[in-house]
Scaffold this active site. Structure first.
Site, PDB file in Angstrom:
ATOM      1  CE  LYS A  52      -3.880  -2.318   2.160  1.00 33.85           C
ATOM      2  NZ  LYS A  52      -4.597  -2.677   3.394  1.00 33.85           N
ATOM      3  CD  GLN A  96      -3.455  -4.267   6.460  1.00 39.72           C
ATOM      4  OE1 GLN A  96      -3.276  -3.299   5.719  1.00 39.72           O
ATOM      5  NE2 GLN A  96      -4.182  -5.320   6.075  1.00 39.72           N
ATOM      6  CG  ASP A 119      -9.525   0.281   4.731  1.00 33.20           C
ATOM      7  OD1 ASP A 119      -9.310   0.161   3.512  1.00 33.20           O
ATOM      8  OD2 ASP A 119      -8.897  -0.351   5.600  1.00 33.20           O
TER       9      ASP A 119
END
Ligand code: NAP
Length: 289
Positions: A52, A96, A119
């Site tokens: 990422k 994460q 997200d």
């Protein structure tokens, strides 16, 4: 069978986004920035976080990786998120998942400012999605929609089945399909006679997290199958290889289109994260005016 090549779609979108970011930076003297928090030493999470931040840099955005010990308390993690919330150079924040068991995922995700939620998992963004006013959409279901759109596979009026009801994939997936006028059934581990649903569906999105558990017998002839699952089994024919929830090799000459694993939804998910980060930077700019 048409192979829905997520890698290729991601590559094309990557190039378009890179140009947009270049123009944005030149016009507003502002660099979109993503902060990724990694708690603990989960090897798969480490790889995801590395990919990422690397992709972010390749696109010309800035990335900050914050590694925290697995023993961190909820309070200390919240304090770290508060710092990032206040940092004007950070437009997107991502924690994460999964987190160590002593930490509450939903409490931590809700600590991130909704307008920095890369997200799309903050309760406010989830609510907006279900209310039909999406702001930031979770990356994986958004990736599925982008793949279908790229291949001009319309979902309107289709019988669609989503297998899985997680906050990260299944539920937002169902919401997105519904918003595009599909008739959606959501199946899960308590569903009786799963195959009765899948065999009558024109579109099946499989996100059960069960390695290679569905094959040809599960799908109607001519259906479209999207496999969200990602596994690396430690034994059997697929030991140490990536595979999905579907036995892809059985689909040839049966379904009309399907995503492979690897090379399907996975590469597109990271691309959608990059697009979310850029969108958050645009939102931040619009708010500051
Ligand atoms: P999850 O939180 O474990 O959810 C799995 C869902 O599948 C649950 O709703 C569960 O039902 C349901 N389920 C499990 N076994 C089932 C069965 N035999 N029949 C029907 N439903 C069943 O997983 P997730 O986070 O949504 O992820 C799903 C898969 O996608 C995993 O393999 C994950 O690694 C992968 N993934 C891929 C990407 C990507 O970028 N491609 C991103 C995220 C996740 P209950 O609710 O009843 O337990």
């Amino acid at each position: 069978m048409l192979i829905l090549d997520g890698k290729q779609v991601a590559r094309a979108r990557f190039e378009r986004l890179k140009v947009k970011i270049f123009d944005f930076k030149a016009k507003y003297s502002m660099t979109p920035g993503l902060a990724v928090i990694l708690v603990g030493e989960n090897p798969a999470s480490k790889v995801y976080v590395h990919n990422k931040t690397k992709t972010c840099n390749e696109l010309g955005m800035s990335s900050t990786q914050i590694n925290l010990p697995a023993t961190i308390s909820q309070q200390d993690l919240n304090a770290r998120i508060a710092e990032l919330n206040a940092d004007r150079s950070i437009h997107g924040i991502l924690v994460q998942l999964p987190l160590p068991k002593h930490l509450s995922e939903h409490k931590i995700l809700d600590e991130i400012l909704a307008r920095k939620d890369a997200d799309g998992l903050h309760i406010e963004n989830q609510g907006l999605l279900w209310a039909g006013r999406p702001r930031i959409i979770p990356c994986t279901p958004n990736a599925v929609m982008a793949i279908l759109e790229h291949y001009q596979i319309s979902v309107a009026s289709k019988r669609a089945v989503v297998i899985g009801r997680s906050q990260i994939v299944g539920k937002p997936m169902a919401s997105l399909l519904l918003s595009r006028d599909a008739s959606v059934s959501i199946c899960h581990s308590k569903t009786k006679d799963l195959l009765a649903y899948t065999r009558s569906a024109e579109l099946v999105i499989v996100a059960a997290g069960q390695a290679r558990f569905l094959g040809r017998e599960a799908f109607a002839k001519g259906a479209v199958v999207v496999d969200v699952g990602i596994h690396r089994p430690t034994s059997g024919d697929f030991a140490n290889k990536l595979c999905g929830d579907v036995r892809f090799e059985e689909l040839e000459n049966w379904v009309s289109a399907a995503t492979p694993v690897p090379g399907g939804v996975g590469p597109m998910t990271i691309q959608m994260l990059m697009e979310n980060t850029f969108r958050l930077a645009e939102l931040s700019l619009a708010e500051s005016k």
